[in-house]
Design an enzyme around this catalytic site. Structure first.
Site, PDB file in Angstrom:
ATOM      1  CG  HIS A 144       3.697   2.460   0.421  1.00  0.00           C
ATOM      2  ND1 HIS A 144       2.692   3.249  -0.040  1.00  0.00           N
ATOM      3  CD2 HIS A 144       4.806   3.254   0.458  1.00  0.00           C
ATOM      4  CE1 HIS A 144       3.156   4.460  -0.272  1.00  0.00           C
ATOM      5  NE2 HIS A 144       4.433   4.481   0.018  1.00  0.00           N
ATOM      6  CD  GLU A 156      -1.098   2.584   0.462  1.00  0.00           C
ATOM      7  OE1 GLU A 156      -2.070   3.296   0.214  1.00  0.00           O
ATOM      8  OE2 GLU A 156      -0.081   2.548  -0.272  1.00  0.00           O
TER       9      GLU A 156
END
Ligand code: A1D88
Length: 660
Positions: A144, A156
């Protein structure tokens, strides 16, 4: 597979996130296949990459050649098979709809080679559910990126239920190879880390207004000016899109339960299509100038309530083994620009007090959102999320800080790294405290005889005072006087430190950062560095010693030029002005800065200490300086260092000074 085996990356979806990820990958040297369903979409993504690379080159962040080479590495493609048939790694960034994504993975499985790893850039959907559409759920994870990928440091890396650890390690290596900072999310939990903190924060802000206890202005003033977050909670909701926040919340509500019930105020805005900045109106009206947040409308109650809700989310993430407090803090600082992470903020506020706040609200309202997690009390009993171990000894002995790092790279050099790269190593009050402590501790450290002061990353030595946390003082004049004094005193410690201090400057050296560098004894700068005292542009003055100390190095005329013009000056100009002792090309910079510090560390400590003291004493009073000089000259006659120096001179050898 190792990260070195990745040559070609396919990015599926050429929208905002897709083209940004493709740009980052191409800049890191990967061949990138950028794919979208229509020629015009993929061409638009490609054009955006070209525009962004030009901007980076214009700002001298990359050279024109690097921009051209990165663009050459991007191939815009519509045909699915062609886009993925030679890909070693696929990042999927198609619209956030489960059905669309599932269709894409069906097709992807058909054409991608067996060894290829799939990563979804979803910000809200279940990684596990998506992975189960494929035949390789163990080689599937979340990756992410934050918007815009080219500027945002955080990635992430999310484990699905079936993901192999090696796949997570490799995806983290890849994120690092792209110049990003990966933070692992150990479980596929709604909102992962950053949204799991931000979205309940926005929801609580809305509930506070819904309850009639606070206004939007009061909540945003508390968020922005008392807590020092980059934006007010409602300002943030408007920026992200109220519908986007609402959908994430709705998903949390489905998966995690009642505690995430969206506040009716958010629902009303979504129904009225007042979605924030993108529709011209949300909580603020952007035709009327947008968010105009008063600096002094916040209150302790409001701050405590917002902090309590965030602390509860941290506790739930930790208790559920999604991430550790330090990973949560790092992710939220990098992904949301918080000056400090929510776990650290909660520890500072006191977990017991925050749990009490939740209990009171729960007693009052009976709402599930105020049920304190058991782990919040447990962490309170253990002394906080960090277990009260902030003071404990790290690898480098007592040197354990949040905003700086102290390293001992050898040759008696103590290296102090300003460690806030996500905010250009800007100087917060906490950083000042830590720097002052570190200088004192290093002064007492027998292994250290010279300090090298540098900034983390390749963007900045330091871009000056953290304007955001300065604004968190709410513009209080008394607090500002104290802050100015604190900066003056801390940098004064550096200036008066008995050891030689070298500032190694790579990147921006502005405002308070330049005032800090002014207090070093010598400055080595990379040729891409830029200097300046921009405070006049902000209606301020260089309040951490700049009006007094700079003139002693460059002369009053140049000091006034630098301060009054508030311009940015190149490293070579600053070398001409006598501020920088040596300009070095980027590849050689790090070694040269260390070499100089190591040279000085090998010098005679007592003579160095007295030389600094005499020069400082003589700055405004030559007679006083001369007196220190003559007394010191006398003291030195009695030292082993003098004998060592003379013996080495006579014997043509190198002296080994011991500071005795
Ligand atoms: C007593 C002492 C007083 C002072 O020191 S007053 C402060 C003096 N310093 C300044 O005025 C410098 C302000 N910053 C800038 O002019 C620019 O930045 C730079 C030239 C350093 C870099 O420009 P670019 O490469 O375009 O990056 P970017 O997007 O502006 O900055 C990246 C992130 O860094 C944050 N940031 C930069 N400087 C400061 C600062 N001084 N205080 C707080 N944040 C700062 C930004 O906001 C942004 O953050 P996000 O990515 O979240 O948007």
């Amino acid at each position: 597979m190792e990260v070195d085996n990745i040559n070609t990356i396919a990015v599926l979806g050429a929208g905002n996130m897709g083209h940004g990820i493709a740009e980052v990958a191409a800049l890191a040297g990967y061949e990138v296949n950028l794919r979208d369903i229509k020629d015009e979409f993929v061409q638009n993504g490609y054009d955006q990459i070209e525009w962004s690379l030009d901007k980076l080159a214009e700002k001298d962040q990359i050279s024109d050649e690097e921009a051209d080479a990165a663009l050459d590495r991007v191939t815009p493609i519509v045909d699915f098979e062609e886009a993925v048939e030679d890909a070693d790694f696929v990042v999927e960034a198609v619209p956030e709809k489960m059905d669309i994504k599932k269709d894409v993975y069906g097709e992807l499985e058909e054409y991608a080679p067996d060894h290829t790893i799939f990563a979804t850039n979803t910000s809200s959907l279940s990684v596990t559910e998506l992975s189960e559409v494929t035949e390789r759920p163990e080689r599937f994870c979340g990756m992410h990126f934050f918007n815009p990928p080219v500027r945002m440091q955080l990635v992430e890396v999310i484990s699905g239920e079936h993901t192999d650890d090696e796949v997570l390690d490799l995806t983290e290596d890849l994120a690092e190879a792209m110049g990003k900072t990966p933070v692992r999310v150990r479980k596929d939990s709604p909102g992962f880390i950053v949204n799991r903190i931000l979205v309940p924060l926005m929801n609580e802000a809305a509930w506070m207004v819904e309850s009639g206890d606070y206004t939007v202005a009061e909540v945003d003033s508390a968020t922005k000016f008392d807590m020092g977050l980059p934006m007010g909670s409602f300002e943030l909701a408007d920026q992200v899109g109220i519908d986007v926040g609402y959908h994430v919340l709705d998903y949390m509500n489905d998966v995690l339960g009642e505690a995430y019930e969206p506040c009716p105020l958010l629902v009303e805005k979504v129904e009225a299509e007042k979605l924030g900045k993108k529709t011209g109106e949300g909580f603020y009206d952007y035709d009327e100038g947008g968010a105009d947040i008063p600096t002094d409308a916040g209150s302790e109650d409001a701050v405590r309530r917002l902090q309590a809700v965030m602390a509860n989310e941290v506790a739930k993430l930790v208790a559920n083994d999604v991430a550790d407090p330090d990973a949560i803090d790092e992710a939220v600082m990098l992904g949301a620009g918080f000056p400090e992470g929510p776990a650290k903020m909660a520890d500072d506020a006191g977990l017991d007090a925050l749990a009490d706040t939740l209990n009171e609200l729960h007693d009052e309202t009976g709402a599930a959102r105020y049920e304190a997690s058991d782990y919040l009390r447990e962490a309170a009993a253990e002394g906080g999320f960090y277990g009260g171990d902030e003071e404990s000894e790290g690898e480098e002995g007592a040197y354990d800080y949040d905003n700086i790092r102290v390293e001992k790279p050898g040759e008696m050099v103590g290296k102090v790294v300003l460690d806030r790269p996500h905010r250009m190593n800007t100087v917060s009050e906490e950083l000042l405290d830590e720097l002052g402590e570190a200088v004192e501790a290093l002064t007492e450290d027998d292994d250290v005889r010279a300090l090298l002061l540098v900034g983390e990353g390749d963007k900045a030595f330091s871009a000056g005072a953290d304007v955001q946390s300065m604004a968190a003082g709410g513009g209080d004049p008394i607090q500002a006087v104290e802050l100015s004094k604190k900066g003056q005193d801390t940098f004064g410690k550096l200036e008066a430190c008995p050891m030689p201090v070298v500032a190694g400057i790579d990147g921006y050296c502005l405002g308070g950062g330049m005032e800090m560098a002014t207090c070093a004894d010598m400055r080595v700068a990379s040729d891409r560095s830029e200097f300046g005292q921009p405070e006049h542009d902000l209606g301020l003055l260089p309040g951490w010693g700049g009006t007094q100390r700079l003139k002693h190095i460059v002369g009053e005329g140049r000091a006034k030029e630098i301060i009054f013009t508030a311009d940015r000056f190149e490293a070579e100009t600053m070398e001409d002005y006598g501020f920088v002792n040596e300009v070095v090309e980027v590849p050689a910079f790090e070694d040269r800065a260390f070499e100089l510090a190591a040279d000085l560390a090998a010098g005679p400590p007592i003579a160095q200490k007295y030389t600094k003291r005499a020069m400082l004493a003589g700055r405004d009073d030559t007679d006083a300086g001369l007196e220190v000089e003559s007394q010191a000259f006398g003291h030195l006659m009695n030292t082993d260092d003098l004998m060592e120096g003379i013996t080495a001179f006579m014997g043509d050898g190198e002296p080994e000074f011991e500071g005795k």
